[in-house]
Design a protein around this motif. Structure first.
Motif, mmCIF file in Angstrom:
data_model
loop_
_atom_site.group_PDB
_atom_site.id
_atom_site.type_symbol
_atom_site.label_atom_id
_atom_site.label_comp_id
_atom_site.label_asym_id
_atom_site.label_seq_id
_atom_site.Cartn_x
_atom_site.Cartn_y
_atom_site.Cartn_z
ATOM 1 N N SER A 43 -67.215 65.763 118.098
ATOM 2 C CA SER A 43 -66.566 65.232 118.486
ATOM 3 C C SER A 43 -67.952 64.680 119.038
ATOM 4 C CB SER A 43 -65.907 66.327 120.174
ATOM 5 O OG SER A 43 -66.049 65.366 121.254
ATOM 6 N N VAL A 44 -68.961 66.084 119.308
ATOM 7 C CA VAL A 44 -70.301 65.607 119.695
ATOM 8 C C VAL A 44 -70.837 64.618 118.712
ATOM 9 C CG1 VAL A 44 -72.352 66.357 119.248
ATOM 10 C CG2 VAL A 44 -70.910 68.291 120.506
ATOM 11 N N LEU A 45 -70.923 64.597 117.638
ATOM 12 C CA LEU A 45 -71.223 63.380 116.445
ATOM 13 C C LEU A 45 -70.885 62.107 116.712
ATOM 14 C CD1 LEU A 45 -71.148 66.092 113.031
ATOM 15 C CD2 LEU A 45 -73.328 64.694 114.052
ATOM 16 N N GLN A 46 -68.926 62.183 117.255
ATOM 17 C CA GLN A 46 -68.978 60.700 117.143
ATOM 18 C C GLN A 46 -69.254 60.120 118.275
ATOM 19 O OE1 GLN A 46 -64.833 62.196 117.068
ATOM 20 N NE2 GLN A 46 -64.458 61.384 114.981
ATOM 21 N N LEU A 47 -70.085 61.539 119.628
ATOM 22 C CA LEU A 47 -69.620 60.686 121.130
ATOM 23 C C LEU A 47 -71.910 59.907 120.705
ATOM 24 C CD1 LEU A 47 -69.148 63.473 123.517
ATOM 25 C CD2 LEU A 47 -68.014 61.388 123.051
ATOM 26 N N CYS A 48 -72.806 60.843 120.142
ATOM 27 C CA CYS A 48 -73.699 59.884 119.797
ATOM 28 C C CYS A 48 -73.287 59.154 118.742
ATOM 29 C CB CYS A 48 -74.548 61.619 118.764
ATOM 30 S SG CYS A 48 -75.096 62.490 119.577
ATOM 31 N N VAL A 49 -72.596 58.359 118.331
ATOM 32 C CA VAL A 49 -72.619 57.339 117.059
ATOM 33 C C VAL A 49 -72.257 56.221 117.888
ATOM 34 C CG1 VAL A 49 -71.223 56.146 115.009
ATOM 35 C CG2 VAL A 49 -72.023 57.930 114.858
ATOM 36 N N ILE A 50 -71.077 56.229 119.210
ATOM 37 C CA ILE A 50 -71.162 55.487 120.179
ATOM 38 C C ILE A 50 -72.361 55.515 120.968
ATOM 39 C CG2 ILE A 50 -69.517 55.407 122.207
ATOM 40 C CD1 ILE A 50 -67.142 56.598 120.863
ATOM 41 N N ALA A 51 -73.289 56.485 121.314
ATOM 42 C CA ALA A 51 -74.097 56.142 121.937
ATOM 43 C C ALA A 51 -75.033 55.013 121.130
ATOM 44 C CB ALA A 51 -74.798 57.251 122.423
ATOM 45 N N PHE A 52 -75.084 55.112 119.828
ATOM 46 C CA PHE A 52 -75.957 54.403 118.846
ATOM 47 C C PHE A 52 -75.281 53.337 119.242
ATOM 48 C CE2 PHE A 52 -76.879 52.983 114.962
ATOM 49 C CZ PHE A 52 -77.962 52.578 115.537
ATOM 50 N N LEU A 53 -73.896 53.253 118.895
ATOM 51 C CA LEU A 53 -73.620 51.717 118.614
ATOM 52 C C LEU A 53 -73.224 50.736 120.121
ATOM 53 C CD1 LEU A 53 -70.640 52.042 116.480
ATOM 54 C CD2 LEU A 53 -72.463 51.095 116.405
ATOM 55 N N SER A 54 -73.789 51.253 121.184
ATOM 56 C CA SER A 54 -73.794 51.009 122.400
ATOM 57 C C SER A 54 -75.374 50.437 122.553
ATOM 58 C CB SER A 54 -73.247 51.347 123.661
ATOM 59 O OG SER A 54 -71.643 51.807 123.432
ATOM 60 N N PHE A 55 -76.258 51.368 122.072
ATOM 61 C CA PHE A 55 -77.487 50.446 121.949
ATOM 62 C C PHE A 55 -78.011 49.210 121.845
ATOM 63 C CE2 PHE A 55 -82.180 51.616 121.403
ATOM 64 C CZ PHE A 55 -83.057 51.098 122.930
ATOM 65 N N GLU A 56 -77.239 50.296 119.962
ATOM 66 C CA GLU A 56 -77.579 48.743 119.301
ATOM 67 C C GLU A 56 -77.043 47.173 120.333
ATOM 68 O OE1 GLU A 56 -79.497 48.258 116.598
ATOM 69 O OE2 GLU A 56 -80.260 50.351 117.222
ATOM 70 N N THR A 57 -75.547 47.205 120.723
ATOM 71 C CA THR A 57 -75.005 45.970 121.456
ATOM 72 C C THR A 57 -75.953 45.879 122.765
ATOM 73 O OG1 THR A 57 -73.030 47.439 120.519
ATOM 74 C CG2 THR A 57 -73.200 45.451 122.767
ATOM 75 N N LEU A 58 -76.409 46.966 123.342
ATOM 76 C CA LEU A 58 -77.650 46.383 123.696
ATOM 77 C C LEU A 58 -78.689 45.251 123.159
ATOM 78 C CD1 LEU A 58 -78.947 46.585 126.714
ATOM 79 C CD2 LEU A 58 -80.155 48.840 126.053
ATOM 80 N N GLN A 59 -79.321 46.049 122.482
ATOM 81 C CA GLN A 59 -80.787 45.543 121.729
ATOM 82 C C GLN A 59 -80.287 44.288 120.977
ATOM 83 O OE1 GLN A 59 -83.343 46.509 121.674
ATOM 84 N NE2 GLN A 59 -83.500 48.948 122.311
ATOM 85 N N ALA A 60 -79.007 43.792 120.764
ATOM 86 C CA ALA A 60 -79.199 42.542 120.159
ATOM 87 C C ALA A 60 -78.101 41.474 121.233
ATOM 88 C CB ALA A 60 -77.627 42.543 119.028
#
Length: 116
Positions: A43-60
């Motif tokens: 669950s922690v790993l999945q939440l970290c992946v979602i945080a990363f993808l959200s940050f990547e969306t911010l960058q894009a």
């Protein structure tokens, strides 16, 4: 890889993880759904992946700034990313469980379903 296939693989991995946790419990009585079980780590790993993808969306989305940073529509992705970082940290470090224990201790309250 298509989105449909990726979704299926993630769903399959979660299904296998839950199945493995159930089988482990049946044979060893070790609860993998508890706070330090491997389901929590997943669950922690999945939440970290979602945080990363959200940050990547911010960058894009951050193409050009027209207003103050806090007024830009894309900033919501930064807030979402920080929220998921907090959720991952809370899941791993048990922030809200420890705060709950401290509240019961400080106010000398008996733990009940209502106070929990």
């Amino acid at each position: 890889m298509t989105n449909k296939r990726l979704f299926f693989l993630i769903l399959l991995a979660n299904f296998l993880a839950v199945g493995a946790a159930c089988i482990i419990y049946i044979y060893t009585k070790s609860n993998q759904f508890g706070e330090r079980g491997f389901i929590t780590i997943l669950s922690v790993l999945q939440l970290c992946v979602i945080a990363f993808l959200s940050f990547e969306t911010l960058q894009a989305r951050e193409v050009s700034r027209r207003h103050a940073l806090w007024r830009e529509p894309f900033i919501v992705w930064g807030v979402v990313s920080l929220g998921f970082v907090y959720l991952a940290a809370d899941e791993f470090f048990l922030f809200h469980e420890n705060i709950d224990r401290q509240i019961h201790y400080i106010f000398n309250i008996t733990e009940t379903a209502l106070t929990d």
